[in-house]
Design a protein around this motif. Structure first.
Motif, PDB file in Angstrom:
ATOM      1  N   PHE A  81       0.876  -1.161   0.000  1.00  0.00           N
ATOM      2  CA  PHE A  81       0.000   0.000   0.000  1.00  0.00           C
ATOM      3  C   PHE A  81       0.916   1.214   0.000  1.00  0.00           C
ATOM      4  O   PHE A  81       1.542   1.538   1.010  1.00  0.00           O
ATOM      5  CB  PHE A  81      -0.931  -0.030   1.209  1.00  0.00           C
ATOM      6  N   GLU A  82       1.032   1.835  -1.181  1.00  0.00           N
ATOM      7  CA  GLU A  82       2.005   2.914  -1.385  1.00  0.00           C
ATOM      8  C   GLU A  82       1.374   4.291  -1.447  1.00  0.00           C
ATOM      9  O   GLU A  82       2.071   5.292  -1.295  1.00  0.00           O
ATOM     10  CB  GLU A  82       2.780   2.663  -2.675  1.00  0.00           C
ATOM     11  N   GLY A  83       0.082   4.339  -1.752  1.00  0.00           N
ATOM     12  CA  GLY A  83      -0.554   5.634  -1.910  1.00  0.00           C
ATOM     13  C   GLY A  83      -2.058   5.543  -1.822  1.00  0.00           C
ATOM     14  O   GLY A  83      -2.641   4.469  -1.717  1.00  0.00           O
ATOM     15  N   CYS A  84      -2.670   6.718  -1.873  1.00  0.00           N
ATOM     16  CA  CYS A  84      -4.122   6.843  -1.757  1.00  0.00           C
ATOM     17  C   CYS A  84      -4.765   7.056  -3.117  1.00  0.00           C
ATOM     18  O   CYS A  84      -4.114   7.477  -4.071  1.00  0.00           O
ATOM     19  CB  CYS A  84      -4.471   8.017  -0.848  1.00  0.00           C
ATOM     20  N   TYR A  92      -9.211   6.184  -0.152  1.00  0.00           N
ATOM     21  CA  TYR A  92      -8.839   4.791   0.061  1.00  0.00           C
ATOM     22  C   TYR A  92      -7.351   4.587  -0.180  1.00  0.00           C
ATOM     23  O   TYR A  92      -6.692   5.423  -0.807  1.00  0.00           O
ATOM     24  CB  TYR A  92      -9.652   3.862  -0.848  1.00  0.00           C
ATOM     25  N   LEU A  93      -6.838   3.468   0.320  1.00  0.00           N
ATOM     26  CA  LEU A  93      -5.498   3.017  -0.007  1.00  0.00           C
ATOM     27  C   LEU A  93      -5.604   2.076  -1.191  1.00  0.00           C
ATOM     28  O   LEU A  93      -6.481   1.211  -1.232  1.00  0.00           O
ATOM     29  CB  LEU A  93      -4.851   2.282   1.173  1.00  0.00           C
ATOM     30  N   ALA A  94      -4.689   2.232  -2.129  1.00  0.00           N
ATOM     31  CA  ALA A  94      -4.684   1.420  -3.344  1.00  0.00           C
ATOM     32  C   ALA A  94      -3.661   0.282  -3.198  1.00  0.00           C
ATOM     33  O   ALA A  94      -2.476   0.550  -3.016  1.00  0.00           O
ATOM     34  CB  ALA A  94      -4.340   2.282  -4.545  1.00  0.00           C
ATOM     35  N   PRO A  95      -4.112  -0.975  -3.265  1.00  0.00           N
ATOM     36  CA  PRO A  95      -3.181  -2.095  -3.169  1.00  0.00           C
ATOM     37  C   PRO A  95      -2.421  -2.315  -4.476  1.00  0.00           C
ATOM     38  O   PRO A  95      -2.977  -2.165  -5.559  1.00  0.00           O
ATOM     39  CB  PRO A  95      -4.091  -3.286  -2.866  1.00  0.00           C
ATOM     40  N   PRO A 127     -10.117  -2.588  -6.622  1.00  0.00           N
ATOM     41  CA  PRO A 127      -9.762  -3.024  -5.265  1.00  0.00           C
ATOM     42  C   PRO A 127      -9.238  -1.843  -4.450  1.00  0.00           C
ATOM     43  O   PRO A 127      -8.441  -1.036  -4.950  1.00  0.00           O
ATOM     44  CB  PRO A 127      -8.664  -4.069  -5.495  1.00  0.00           C
ATOM     45  N   HIS A 128      -9.693  -1.754  -3.199  1.00  0.00           N
ATOM     46  CA  HIS A 128      -9.327  -0.618  -2.362  1.00  0.00           C
ATOM     47  C   HIS A 128      -9.585  -0.924  -0.896  1.00  0.00           C
ATOM     48  O   HIS A 128     -10.387  -1.787  -0.565  1.00  0.00           O
ATOM     49  CB  HIS A 128     -10.125   0.623  -2.776  1.00  0.00           C
ATOM     50  N   LEU A 129      -8.886  -0.183  -0.041  1.00  0.00           N
ATOM     51  CA  LEU A 129      -9.081  -0.251   1.403  1.00  0.00           C
ATOM     52  C   LEU A 129      -9.611   1.115   1.831  1.00  0.00           C
ATOM     53  O   LEU A 129      -8.878   2.107   1.830  1.00  0.00           O
ATOM     54  CB  LEU A 129      -7.749  -0.571   2.099  1.00  0.00           C
ATOM     55  N   LEU A 147      -1.433  10.571   6.243  1.00  0.00           N
ATOM     56  CA  LEU A 147      -1.061   9.181   5.968  1.00  0.00           C
ATOM     57  C   LEU A 147       0.264   9.040   5.220  1.00  0.00           C
ATOM     58  O   LEU A 147       0.947   8.025   5.368  1.00  0.00           O
ATOM     59  CB  LEU A 147      -2.160   8.490   5.154  1.00  0.00           C
ATOM     60  N   ARG A 148       0.615  10.018   4.405  1.00  0.00           N
ATOM     61  CA  ARG A 148       1.823   9.903   3.555  1.00  0.00           C
ATOM     62  C   ARG A 148       3.056   9.400   4.295  1.00  0.00           C
ATOM     63  O   ARG A 148       3.729   8.500   3.806  1.00  0.00           O
ATOM     64  CB  ARG A 148       2.102  11.233   2.861  1.00  0.00           C
TER      65      ARG A 148
END
Length: 178
Positions: A81-84, A92-95, A127-129, A147-148
Motif C-alpha cells: 500500500f504505497e498511496g491513496c 482509500y489506499l490502493a493495493p 480493489p481498495h481499502l 497518511l503519507r
C-alpha cells in the motif's frame, strides 16, 4: 465505490467476502474509526472481494465448501500500500498489485452471477481499502497528508473471510490459499 449501500446504511443479514489487512490498522485505524461507518460497525481494515454476497440465512456448510472450491486454485500473495486514491467523497489506499484481488473477485462473481460486485453499480471494480467515506475534499486531503509518512507498508493475504453487516468478519477464514 464503498462497501455499504448507497445510503451508507448497513442492512441486517447482508454479507460480503473480504481479505482483512491487519497491517493497515496502525496507519489508518484512527481515521477509519472517525470517518468510515464500516469501522464503527466493527469491520476491520480490509479489501472487499465481493459485496454484497449472499443473505446470511443462505450461508451454510455447502456455501463455505463452494467458496473454498472456487478459491482453491488461488495462492497466497503479498500487497503493498504505497498511496491513496479517491472516489467521490471517499479516500482509500490502493493495493499494489491489485491483480490477485481482481482475480478473487472475478472467480467468486463467476460462481455467483446473481451477486455482481457492488450490486452491478460499477463498470469496473477497483480493489481498495476504504479510509474515509462521505467527506468533503478538504477533509480527504488532510487525511491523505497525514497518511503519507506512514506509507508504504506491506500485507500478506492468505485467506478470505465472510463478513456480516453490521459486525466484524466471522472468525476464521473461508479458505486459506496454498
Amino acid at each position: 465505490m464503498t462497501d455499504d449501500g448507497a445510503s451508507g446504511a448497513f442492512l441486517a443479514g447482508q454479507t460480503g467476502l473480504i481479505v482483512t489487512i491487519p497491517e493497515a490498522e496502525p496507519a489508518v485505524g484512527a481515521w477509519r474509526e472517525r470517518l468510515d461507518p464500516g469501522a464503527r460497525a466493527g469491520v476491520p481494515a480490509h479489501v472487499t472481494v465481493l459485496f454484497p454476497f449472499l443473505e446470511e440465512r443462505h450461508i451454510d456448510a455447502s456455501v463455505h465448501a463452494a467458496v473454498a472450491e472456487v478459491l482453491a486454485g488461488h495462492e497466497a500473495f503479498d500487497l503493498r500500500f504505497e498511496g491513496c486514491g479517491r472516489f467521490p467523497g471517499t479516500l482509500y489506499l490502493a493495493p499494489v498489485p491489485d491483480t490477485p484481488l481482481r482475480r478473487l473477485t472475478l472467480a467468486i462473481a463467476e460462481r455467483w452471477p446473481r451477486n455482481p460486485p457492488y450490486g452491478g453499480r460499477f463498470a469496473e471494480v477497483v480493489p481498495h481499502l476504504t479510509i474515509a467515506q462521505d467527506q468533503e475534499p478538504h477533509v480527504l486531503s488532510a487525511v491523505e497528508a497525514d497518511l503519507r509518512p506512514r506509507l508504504p507498508f506491506s500485507a500478506h493475504v492468505s485467506s478470505v473471510q465472510a463478513m456480516l453487516k453490521p459486525g466484524p468478519p466471522q472468525a476464521g477464514p473461508l479458505v486459506s490459499p496454498a
